[in-house]
Write a protein that holds these residues in place. Structure first.
Motif, PDB file in Angstrom:
ATOM      1  N   ALA A   1       0.855  -1.195   0.000  1.00  0.00           N
ATOM      2  CA  ALA A   1       0.000   0.000   0.000  1.00  0.00           C
ATOM      3  C   ALA A   1       0.887   1.240   0.000  1.00  0.00           C
ATOM      4  CB  ALA A   1      -0.913  -0.001   1.221  1.00  0.00           C
ATOM      5  N   LYS A   2       1.929   1.194   0.811  1.00  0.00           N
ATOM      6  CA  LYS A   2       2.873   2.317   0.849  1.00  0.00           C
ATOM      7  C   LYS A   2       3.545   2.482  -0.513  1.00  0.00           C
ATOM      8  CE  LYS A   2       7.049   1.828   1.995  1.00  0.00           C
ATOM      9  NZ  LYS A   2       8.283   1.427   2.663  1.00  0.00           N
ATOM     10  N   LYS A   3       3.999   1.368  -1.086  1.00  0.00           N
ATOM     11  CA  LYS A   3       4.714   1.440  -2.365  1.00  0.00           C
ATOM     12  C   LYS A   3       3.806   1.953  -3.482  1.00  0.00           C
ATOM     13  CE  LYS A   3       8.610  -1.558  -1.714  1.00  0.00           C
ATOM     14  NZ  LYS A   3       8.419  -2.816  -0.967  1.00  0.00           N
TER      15      LYS A   3
ATOM     16  N   LYS B   1       3.970  10.241  -3.317  1.00  0.00           N
ATOM     17  CA  LYS B   1       4.888  10.212  -2.185  1.00  0.00           C
ATOM     18  C   LYS B   1       4.932  11.586  -1.531  1.00  0.00           C
ATOM     19  CE  LYS B   1       9.066   7.602  -1.641  1.00  0.00           C
ATOM     20  NZ  LYS B   1      10.202   6.886  -2.234  1.00  0.00           N
ATOM     21  N   GLY B   2       4.913  11.606  -0.214  1.00  0.00           N
ATOM     22  CA  GLY B   2       4.991  12.887   0.486  1.00  0.00           C
ATOM     23  C   GLY B   2       3.631  13.461   0.835  1.00  0.00           C
ATOM     24  N   SER B   3       2.557  12.928   0.226  1.00  0.00           N
ATOM     25  CA  SER B   3       1.220  13.415   0.547  1.00  0.00           C
ATOM     26  C   SER B   3       0.809  12.889   1.929  1.00  0.00           C
ATOM     27  CB  SER B   3       0.221  12.921  -0.503  1.00  0.00           C
ATOM     28  OG  SER B   3       0.176  11.509  -0.483  1.00  0.00           O
ATOM     29  N   GLU B   4      -0.277  13.455   2.479  1.00  0.00           N
ATOM     30  CA  GLU B   4      -0.736  13.005   3.795  1.00  0.00           C
ATOM     31  C   GLU B   4      -1.124  11.516   3.789  1.00  0.00           C
ATOM     32  OE1 GLU B   4      -0.663  14.335   6.848  1.00  0.00           O
ATOM     33  OE2 GLU B   4       0.534  15.901   5.889  1.00  0.00           O
ATOM     34  N   PRO B   5      -1.899  11.071   2.789  1.00  0.00           N
ATOM     35  CA  PRO B   5      -2.208   9.626   2.768  1.00  0.00           C
ATOM     36  C   PRO B   5      -0.952   8.766   2.707  1.00  0.00           C
ATOM     37  CG  PRO B   5      -3.619  10.807   1.250  1.00  0.00           C
ATOM     38  CD  PRO B   5      -2.604  11.792   1.726  1.00  0.00           C
ATOM     39  N   HIS B   6       0.070   9.249   1.971  1.00  0.00           N
ATOM     40  CA  HIS B   6       1.309   8.473   1.903  1.00  0.00           C
ATOM     41  C   HIS B   6       1.957   8.372   3.279  1.00  0.00           C
ATOM     42  CE1 HIS B   6       5.784   8.173   1.345  1.00  0.00           C
ATOM     43  NE2 HIS B   6       5.353   7.062   0.768  1.00  0.00           N
ATOM     44  N   LYS B   7       1.943   9.494   4.018  1.00  0.00           N
ATOM     45  CA  LYS B   7       2.528   9.442   5.364  1.00  0.00           C
ATOM     46  C   LYS B   7       1.782   8.436   6.245  1.00  0.00           C
ATOM     47  CE  LYS B   7       4.398  14.089   5.384  1.00  0.00           C
ATOM     48  NZ  LYS B   7       4.003  15.474   5.653  1.00  0.00           N
TER      49      LYS B   7
END
Lengths: 747, 747
Positions: free
Chosen positions: B644-646, B661-667
């Protein structure tokens, strides 16, 4: 003998009388100013709307199940279509118990808030009386229902034909009575799962937007989901818990009765003593719970927890003492179940073991979830490196917390078995459940106090009111944790009692893991709690997302909502939670009901060497073990996360720095608490009902999948067999000692 | 007959020859410039430092265990102190397998990076050959060890005394051989748990400070924990996985041999055919794995996954076909195990069932953990409302993912049992494990490629190098997921085979859940995987905290470290991980070893009606069921969170918005991945070894807790019994049909 039989429903009537009187007393209390009553009305209406929607769906379920049961009862040899009546009464009584609890809770909450204006003592009195109304109502309905149905079926099936207490007729009577338990537990499943989804969808949804995004406090009237959140406390914690314990209470008594029938005794009660003992102990428990409530008193600044403990312990101790005399008076000195000999005092010790197991598991649960204790503190410490380590440590605490309860439970099984055989295991459960009325009173008091706090907040009552309700609420959090421990322990023992009863009725003599299909069944059974949990958790996730979007929409679209001039549409949020709960409870509920049918009927005759009943036994064992483990894991992890978060309210020392609410570690702990919410209030507690319901369904279908399709010849025609066995024993004592032909087949 | 026996170690020698040749080839490849070699040396030194520290501790363990085994072997009736020799050789071979794997992996990583400068094809060739060296080494050592020890013990215990293949002498010979498996699995447990703790402590520690706090990318040479992180890939994924599969491979073959002894046959191989069949299938699997490696070829821009699949499928298919002919040639037409009749073709079908079960579980695992599929996408979607909902959905996916594998496994048990009895269940496991060499080659290739990428990053190689290694790494992530599925499936079937063997040796004829102590054992057993997981997870938490503090200290105290002028102290971080892993692996390891001893010896004779062996059987069943469930749950949840992270790396659409990458959902998804790290790489995979090791320990002590302390009279003295039984059957056919006196007691 008649007298004693009629005493049982009488105990139930006394409890219901108590309920009525105390309920009237609560209603008479001052409900506060108009603002308070309005908010309370919103909550009460939301709760009733949910109940109405739920009961509507359950009516369809009850009709379908009735048709199926009628068919089964009609075609089966050892069954009767009358089971439908028992089932429907079970459904109605369970629904009624939920209704009574919900109604009194939504009345007591606002009156507790009002009483808290005066003193802590009055607030405790109102909230605890509310809880006691619920507790007595549940216990009273259960004992009244079981007792009067037993009298009716005993007359109809047994006495009319002059059969004995251990006759096949009695087996049918009890089999029909199982319908009552099935009805109770089915409604309980939907109430627990539906209620659990409701409360957490509202809670998570309200928190995520209100607290996290908008930065407004909990229970703020500007949050559109706040009413739904308060409704949820009633729907989940009051009605759900009530239905759960109602189901356990009935199932435990019933399972013990079914096992009791297999014991042939000569007593002064027509051989009925092993059958009626569990009902009598339950009746005594009601009376002593009533007496126990008198001890729950506190002065201003006094210790609320101590007052509740006093009430609890006195009712437990009195019940234990009374059960000694009842057992001594009622039971013959020695008994024998399936070849296992034991004494009447063994039965008494089994009661004591049940009480000890329940108490120990409650204490262990409290240790793993209480503020200031090592497990919660470890989560607090790990919050300093963020949400991830907070979550990891919470999961670890939850998993670790399975160790001691399981050891206690395993010891309880072994000891109660050794003092009184399988009847001992069942009676231990019955002993533990005897004071259910008091347990429920203590349990239900928590959410009432919690709600009172919410109403005080929303009505902007003076600070000292909230302080008083907070004292009650804090105690309520502890009682909620111990109550969950009690519910798990009781469900585990109840399932084992049902399991033993199932083995008896299905006519199998072993559940042998050495047989591949039984082992496969164990795997399938073990998997079900995981899947069930996944469904419950993801249901909360989905419902919470819908709630989040609705709250965001209202914040965006309703002018002046944040300034308090625009009125939030509470009812929309209530409707979302209601709809989601009703929709999402279907699939998990269906799994619990259908899997035993699929295994029991679907695999009937498929394997030559293994009966479907034995495979179903493997499935039940798997469900019970994995279900108990997952219940403890999830409930305790959730409780520990919750209290780790709460620890920050008073401040905690992490790496030499005091951290408070609003700090980074606190934010990490809020994430943990949110993860824990569905764990501790949805999937975790649902496990209890899952394992019980699957066992009851199996018990209901047991006569239809029984392996004795050609009944063994009656004893008098088989003298040859006994002679042959004696000859075998003489010829090769070692071999027959290892493989005894089970006693019950011979007599 | 002798020829065929000697063929078995010969297969092992061929594999080791292959290992030596290919290892020399890898070493000959270009190791790149000085910077690359320096980094590679750091990694290799760190890995060897860990192995050295680990093996030192394990030497003490081996000595203590040897003393205990010697005592047991000396006092037991059906055992021999020679078991100590087998045990020590098992330990040494397992350690050697870990050493070979680690050494080749730390050579192949830098050479893969260098080869990636030229082409994808060359990079795949180097990394996959590295994996193949490991795979063939592990399989070769296993077959060589088992085969030659079997020949030795067969000569010593059986042939010398002229006993038959199903004699008690053969039972002792195989019992002694179990020592080899015990040694292998014990070392595997510590390697898996220690390696798992090592790799995740380094990974989590490196990420939390490096990526999250300092904002530097993964594998940045400025991060002091980066070398430890890369060492961890080798320690955990290469050595840990290798030891795990080495253990499964040996245990499966051995369990099948033990069951095979109970089958009395007339064949052209002195009645040995059921015993040597599993070793022969394993030997064939080695040869066809070698042939399979020839198919792993890819052109620039080609499909790496397809190449690996081609290699895998060809070796599986060839082994399946060859096993048909071997079984047809070796085995008599009909066989009988414990009264269950089956044919030689039934055995072949069991092999096929094993292959199908392994494949299906791998496919299901991939579905639940692969990018772009529904489960991972649901986690991605729920990341939009923060870390809490990301975690909730990951837990839910993990729990849900138990359903299909368990159904497949249960079906596999039932079908393999129905075609060839318990021997079929064991042979299914053996069939599945036959191509272990190829499986391991594919598994080990992943971390080698991952390491190559790390070295490319740290050595600041051109972008296209990292792109090529990234292609390999991405495939490696998928193979890691399917490899874990394979490892779980094989561990489950292996445990069942061991379970069946345990039942045989301990002389119990049922494991009856209907008996209270057995049921209590099931609960205790079920609890162990939860406690074991908790210990493993919290160990990672503690070790990661220590790592975080060390990295923070270096960032604070070493001048110029962030500018790249100050040199980080990599060795300090390596030492922290090493120390933590060694310290924290002790307690879980001890639990796995000691619980069977406590139950088996501690409860011996405590219960009149239940033997300690039967209770231990209940414990093993509980461990296996809960262990398999927890393994699937944790591994798949972890894998799903990771992917999910990838998913954010290429961007995903959430609520109509592309998130990167770097967005809030990504964090939020990074938090989920961190939670999943110990799940998928520490506690999850440890479950495999836990369940196998507990079964093997039980198998080793089985003759010492066996219930037949007074052996039943020999058949010829018991004509009376048979007559009596016939009379019983005549008198009451229904009753005896239900309770057959087991066949094995009669003949």
């Amino acid at each position: 003998m008649q007298t004693i039989l009629y005493a049982i429903p009488a105990f139930g009537l006394v409890a219901l009388l108590y309920t009525a009187i105390k309920s009237a007393w609560v209603t008479k209390q001052d409900a506060g100013d108009e603002k308070m009553s309005t908010i309370a009305r919103y909550i009460a209406e939301g709760a009733m709307a949910f109940l109405k929607a739920e009961y509507k769906v359950l009516t369809y379920f009850a009709i379908i199940a009735s048709i199926f049961l009628f068919y089964l009862g009609y075609v089966g040899e050892k069954s009767s279509p009358i089971i439908v009546g028992a089932f429907l009464i079970g459904c109605i009584f369970s629904a009624l118990a939920g209704f009574i609890g919900m109604r009194i809770a939504t009345k007591a909450n606002v009156r507790t808030a009002q009483a808290a204006k005066t003193s802590l003592s009055r607030a405790l009195n109102v909230s605890f009386t509310g809880g006691a109304v619920m507790g007595m109502g549940v216990a009273g309905l259960a004992v009244l229902g079981l007792g009067s149905l037993f009298i009716a079926f005993y007359y109809w099936f047994v006495q009319r034909s002059g059969a004995s207490a251990s006759s096949e007729e009695m087996e049918i009577a009890l089999e029909v009575l199982t319908g009552f338990s099935l009805g109770a537990e089915s409604i309980a499943l939907f109430a627990r799962v539906g209620g659990g989804i409701y409360t957490k969808a509202a809670d998570v949804g309200a928190d995520l937007v209100g607290k996290v995004e908008a930065g407004i406090p909990e229970d703020d009237p500007r949050n559109p989901a706040t009413i739904a959140d308060n409704v949820g406390d009633n729907v989940g914690d009051v009605a759900g818990m009530g239905a759960d314990l109602f189901g356990s209470y009935v199932a435990t008594i019933l399972a013990t009765m079914v096992l009791g029938r297999e014991i042939t005794v000569t007593d002064n009660f027509g051989g009925l003593s092993p059958i009626i003992l569990p009902m009598l102990i339950a009746g005594l428990g009601i009376i002593f719970s009533m007496i126990g409530t008198l001890f729950v008193r506190v002065s201003e600044g006094g210790n609320v927890q101590a007052a509740l403990n006093m009430g609890n312990w006195s009712s437990v101790a009195l019940t234990a003492i009374a059960s000694y005399f009842v057992i001594d008076w009622l039971m013959p000195e020695t008994l024998n179940l399936r070849g296992y000999e034991f004494t009447s005092m063994g039965i008494f010790w089994a009661v004591i073991i049940g009480l000890i197991v329940g108490t120990l598991i409650s204490i262990i649960t409290e240790y793993y979830t209480a503020m200031g204790k090592k497990p919660v503190m470890s989560i607090v410490q790990q919050s300093s490196t963020g949400a991830a380590t907070n979550i990891i440590s919470g999961l670890s605490v939850g998993m670790m917390s399975t160790a001691l309860p399981i050891i206690v439970l395993a010891a309880g099984i072994v000891f109660s078995y050794s003092v009184a055989g399988l009847y001992g295991v069942a009676i231990a459960a019955a002993g533990m459940m005897a004071t259910t009325a008091m347990q429920l009173a203590i349990d239900a008091f928590g959410p009432i106090a919690d709600n009172a706090g919410g109403i005080a907040e929303m009505s902007e009552l003076p600070k000292e009111v909230r302080e008083r309700t907070d004292i009650l609420d804090a105690v309520g959090n502890t009682t909620a944790a111990t109550g969950k421990g009690f519910a798990i322990a009781s469900a585990a023992l109840t399932s084992l009692a049902l399991f033993a009863a199932f083995v008896g009725i299905s006519g199998i003599s072993t559940i042998d893991l050495y047989k591949a299909p039984v082992l496969a069944g164990l795997f399938i059974g073990g998997m079900i709690p995981f899947v069930f949990s996944a469904l419950a958790i993801s249901a909360v996730g989905r419902a919470a997302m819908a709630m989040v979007q609705e709250v965001r929409r209202q914040f965006r679209e309703i002018p002046g909502i944040m300034e308090g001039t625009g009125k939030p549409e509470y009812d929309k949020c209530v409707a979302i939670s209601t709809k989601a709960a009703i929709r999402e409870m279907m699939l998990p509920g269906a799994i619990a009901l259908i899997v035993p049918l699929l295994v029991g009927f679907g695999l009937k005759g498929v394997f030559e060497e293994v009966s479907s009943a034995e495979i179903l036994g493997g499935v039940l064992a798997g469900v019970t073990v994995a279900g108990v483990l997952m219940a403890i894991f999830q409930s305790n992890a959730g409780g520990a996360w919750d209290n780790a978060k709460k620890s920050f309210e008073k401040g905690v020392m992490i790496n030499g720095v005091m951290e408070y609410k609003g700090s980074e570690p606190h934010k990490a702990s809020v994430t943990g608490d949110t993860v824990g919410d569905p764990f501790k209030d949805t999937s975790g507690p649902s496990m209890n009902i899952l394992i019980k319901l699957m066992s009851i369904v199996s018990l209901v279908i047991a006569p239809h999948i029984a392996v004795r399709e050609t009944p063994p010849p009656a004893p008098e025609t088989r003298p040859d067999l006994e002679g042959a066995i004696q000859r075998v024993e003489k010829a090769a004592p070692a071999a027959t000692a290892q493989y005894p032909v089970p006693a019950k087949q011979v007599n």
